[in-house]
Design a protein around this motif. Structure first.
Motif, PDB file in Angstrom:
ATOM      1  N   TYR A   1       0.851  -1.190   0.000  1.00 15.55           N
ATOM      2  CA  TYR A   1       0.000   0.000   0.000  1.00 15.55           C
ATOM      3  C   TYR A   1       0.893   1.248   0.000  1.00 15.55           C
ATOM      4  O   TYR A   1       1.785   1.368   0.844  1.00 15.55           O
ATOM      5  N   SER A   2       0.661   2.135  -0.946  1.00 14.12           N
ATOM      6  CA  SER A   2       1.398   3.405  -0.964  1.00 14.12           C
ATOM      7  C   SER A   2       0.776   4.354   0.050  1.00 14.12           C
ATOM      8  O   SER A   2      -0.430   4.335   0.295  1.00 14.12           O
TER       9      SER A   2
ATOM     10  N   ALA B   1      -1.476   8.693  -2.825  1.00 18.28           N
ATOM     11  CA  ALA B   1      -2.057   8.264  -4.098  1.00 18.28           C
ATOM     12  C   ALA B   1      -1.113   8.516  -5.269  1.00 18.28           C
ATOM     13  O   ALA B   1      -1.105   7.762  -6.250  1.00 18.28           O
TER      14      ALA B   1
ATOM     15  N   LYS C   1       1.169   5.506  -6.078  1.00 21.83           N
ATOM     16  CA  LYS C   1       0.558   4.198  -6.331  1.00 21.83           C
ATOM     17  C   LYS C   1       1.247   3.458  -7.472  1.00 21.83           C
ATOM     18  O   LYS C   1       1.340   2.225  -7.459  1.00 21.83           O
TER      19      LYS C   1
ATOM     20  N   GLU D   1       3.801   0.737  -6.536  1.00 27.45           N
ATOM     21  CA  GLU D   1       3.447  -0.418  -5.706  1.00 27.45           C
ATOM     22  C   GLU D   1       3.989  -1.719  -6.290  1.00 27.45           C
ATOM     23  O   GLU D   1       4.484  -2.591  -5.565  1.00 27.45           O
TER      24      GLU D   1
END
Length: 396
Positions: A30-31, A34, A37, A40
């Motif tokens: 989970y980053s 946002a 992301k 990931e």
């Protein structure tokens, strides 16, 4: 044939035992932002690689994605995972542990020459029996654990994240057999004929360090070998000081002389042994060094060489002393000049990344850094005669 069959059966049993010895684990990434992301997959790939190298068996990509989708509460870093929840989820995918990993990362663009990135990686190891252990990677961007540098932002951030994964994995108890090394961009100088008309000075090393920091440098102080101070500077972040020196030695047993060295700069009372060169029966040698002092800890941490203490190379007629020295912004990069050359250093790695000749054998130098838009320059002035260089990021 019977014997061969028995050997084959034994090997099959051994192989089965080795396969069972490897834990089956899952990774969920989970980053923390946002905007991160897209990294990931790179983080997941690196942790799974580390786990496999350490003998774990990881879920394939499809099943790992299913686990993450079906365990929605795992996305919440503050969610209290119950033993019942853990048992239910791990049993569903037949895994012994789940590595829940989150991360943050950021980058800067120092001197408009390259990207420098650091990361922070957190791992929660969730055991099928209900035990949870959390660890965080070591702080990045400090002496000993440098940020990752690259010519593109993505390359710098991915390298920083991979190194953060390695750090957190080790702290969680997983052996990292092939750690990712930090990317770096060597800085170099290129001689130029003139500065742009709009070039203006930069005061990167204009600040002063704590009183008496120069005394923390470990200078040679022996009867026949010594060092005298010849230049100094403090990094703009206040983390590091550099003390440049004029080093000398004399050997009364050698029965000869060496060429005179013009000595350390005359200004500021930092003169060296220049006037003593060439005395009959004494061989003299000269050098120049850069002592790096951690200002917070008040101790020398490294010594870089500008000129070895010894015979100078052919054509070197200027002083071997460090006549000028300054950090390029923060503590990680340094430029220094003698009467013969100007050199660049990567302080974190203790590497000299460039060395260019200086003309005219100057006995004193003024070092100035300038900027024009995104371009950076170094000016070395000797009695009104300037030599100019542009600071560049080396493309490897």
């Amino acid at each position: 044939m019977k014997r061969h069959a028995m050997i084959g059966a034994a090997l099959c049993v051994l192989a089965l035992g080795l396969a069972q010895a490897g834990e089956r684990v899952a990774v969920a990434v989970y980053s923390g932002d946002a905007s991160l992301k897209r990294y990931e997959k790179a983080v997941q790939a690196r942790l799974e690689e580390v786990l496999r190298d350490a003998g774990r068996d990881t879920l394939d990509e499809q099943k790992a994605a299913q686990l993450k989708a079906n365990w929605i509460d795992l996305a919440d870093p503050g969610h209290l995972v119950t033993a019942e929840e853990i048992v239910a989820k791990t049993a569903l995918y037949d895994v012994a542990k789940v590595y829940r990993i989150s991360f943050t990362a950021g980058s800067s663009y120092p001197m408009s020459l390259y990207y420098s990135a650091s990361s922070s990686v957190q791992i929660r190891v969730i055991d099928k029996d209900g035990a949870v252990r959390a660890v965080s990677s070591l702080p990045m961007g400090v002496l000993g654990f440098a940020p990752s540098d690259a010519l593109t932002e993505d390359a710098a951030i991915i390298n920083a994240l991979q190194r953060g994964v390695d750090s957190a994995a080790e702290l969680s108890g997983v052996a990292v057999t092939a750690p990712v090394t930090a990317k770096y961009v060597p800085l170099t100088l290129s001689a130029i004929d003139a500065l742009p008309a709009d070039a203006k000075p930069l005061n990167w090393s204009a600040r002063a360090g704590p009183s008496g920091w120069e005394g923390k440098a470990n200078l040679l102080a022996e009867r026949w070998r010594g060092e005298d101070r010849s230049c100094q500077g403090v990094s703009s972040d206040g983390a590091m000081g550099v003390l440049g020196t004029y080093a000398w030695s004399k050997d009364t047993q050698a029965g000869g002389t060496t060429a005179k060295d013009p000595g350390a700069p005359r200004k500021g009372g930092m003169g060296g042994m220049g006037g003593m060169g060439g005395m009959a029966g004494m061989a003299r040698q000269y050098g120049g060094f850069l002592h790096l002092v951690d200002l917070a800890k008040g101790r020398e941490i490294a010594k870089l060489t500008l000129h070895e203490l010894g015979m100078r190379e052919r054509g070197e007629n200027g002083s071997s002393a460090a006549l000028a020295c300054a950090f390029l912004g923060n503590w990680r990069y340094l430029v220094a000049a003698s009467g013969n050359r100007v050199a660049c250093y990567d302080v974190e790695r203790g590497l000299q990344t460039c060395s260019l000749p200086l003309l005219g054998a100057p006995e004193a130098l003024e070092l100035q850094m300038l900027e024009s838009g995104k371009r950076r320059f170094v000016r070395l002035d000797a009695h009104g005669r300037a030599q100019l260089f542009e600071l560049m990021a080396e493309r490897r």
